[in-house]
Design an enzyme around this catalytic site. Structure first.
Site, PDB file in Angstrom:
ATOM      1  N   HIS A   1       0.747  -1.174   0.174  1.00 47.31           N
ATOM      2  CA  HIS A   1       0.121   0.118  -0.004  1.00 47.31           C
ATOM      3  C   HIS A   1       0.956   1.296  -0.123  1.00 47.31           C
ATOM      4  CE1 HIS A   1      -3.389  -2.534   0.845  1.00 47.31           C
ATOM      5  NE2 HIS A   1      -2.914  -2.960   1.915  1.00 47.31           N
TER       6      HIS A   1
ATOM      7  N   HIS B   1       3.681  11.224   5.542  1.00 41.66           N
ATOM      8  CA  HIS B   1       2.821  11.016   6.981  1.00 41.66           C
ATOM      9  C   HIS B   1       3.869  10.414   8.174  1.00 41.66           C
ATOM     10  CE1 HIS B   1      -1.501  10.734   5.052  1.00 41.66           C
ATOM     11  NE2 HIS B   1      -0.833  11.946   5.032  1.00 41.66           N
TER      12      HIS B   1
HETATM   13 ZN   LIG Z   1      -0.674   7.663   5.449  1.00 38.22          ZN
END
Ligand SMILES: [Zn+2]
Length: 249
Positions: A88, A132
């Site tokens: 992912h 992130h």
């Molecule tokens: Zn993320």
């Protein structure tokens, strides 16, 4: 010469825990317009229901916010990292000992990972890459710091990671060179804060988002290098549902 090691996760059960936790039993999900795609995440499993029923989901479009609330402090240490391709995203599992302080709370840096294109947009503008940095407080609360990247000069700290990027899902590269997450942040730490969710299943809410408003740069070659391995892993923008954004300096 940079030293590194490549393992497949079937050959080595190592500490890719955050990437693979519950991964074996969780249903397949992806970023397609088909069965496994974002529109259907909430239906894939009872565990994922919040992806469709949640009222405080991420990402969102970032708009100018009022007020000047307190900023963040990052106490990050350079460490050896595992770089995981979990199918992912590309994720760096960070060694313990690096901290974020925000609104009087301490959070430990667990991992950082990337989305291309960006998940958050800024007044409708999308960026080619968003990072992130995922942190957790002692009480389990998650805080994510988001950094946008725009096309420009090559990024030296990213190059350390990109040069050994695991290209196949399930592959792990252990970089023996130190990576410093502090060098992956702009000097100006002004950010827009809001309460949201994980942007991947199970889309859990209660996540404290800190979207930095100063982007970093990476070269067009570095964008292409990432997108040759992972691309379009960005969940669509979610409704604000009355949530308030706050400006921090
Ligand atoms: Zn993320």
């Amino acid at each position: 010469m940079r030293k590194f090691l490549i393992f497949t996760t079937t050959a080595l059960m190592l500490s890719a825990g955050t990437a693979f936790a519950s991964g074996d039993k969780a249903p397949h999900w992806d970023y397609s317009t088909g069965h496994g795609g974002p529109e259907n995440w909430g239906k894939l499993s009872a565990e994922f229901a919040t992806c469709s029923t949640g009222q405080a989901q991420s990402p969102i479009d970032i708009t100018p916010a009022s007020g000047e609330r307190s900023g963040i402090e990052t106490l990050y240490q350079p460490t050896v990292v595992d770089v995981v391709n979990n199918g992912h995203t590309i994720q760096l599992n960070y060694a313990p000992g690096s901290k974020l302080q925000s609104a009087g709370q301490d959070y430990q840096l667990l991992q950082l990972h990337f989305h291309s294109s960006s998940e958050h947009t800024v007044q409708g503008k999308s960026y080619p890459l968003e990072m992130h940095l995922v942190h957790k407080a002692a009480d389990g609360t998650l805080a994510v710091v988001a950094v946008m990247f725009e096309p420009g000069a090559a990024n030296g700290e990213l190059a350390k990671i990109w040069n050994h990027m695991p290209v196949k899902a399930g592959e792990v590269v252990i970089l023996t060179d130190m990576v410093d997450a502090g060098k992956l942040l702009p000097e100006n730490r002004d950010f827009v804060g809001y309460d949201g969710s994980l942007t991947t299943p199970p889309c859990s809410e209660g996540v404290k988002w800190h979207v930095l408003t100063t982007p970093l740069s990476l070269s067009p070659e570095q964008i292409a290098q990432f997108r040759a391995v992972i691309q379009d892993n960005n969940r669509p923008i979610q409704p604000l549902n009355g949530r308030k954004l706050s400006q921090h300096k």
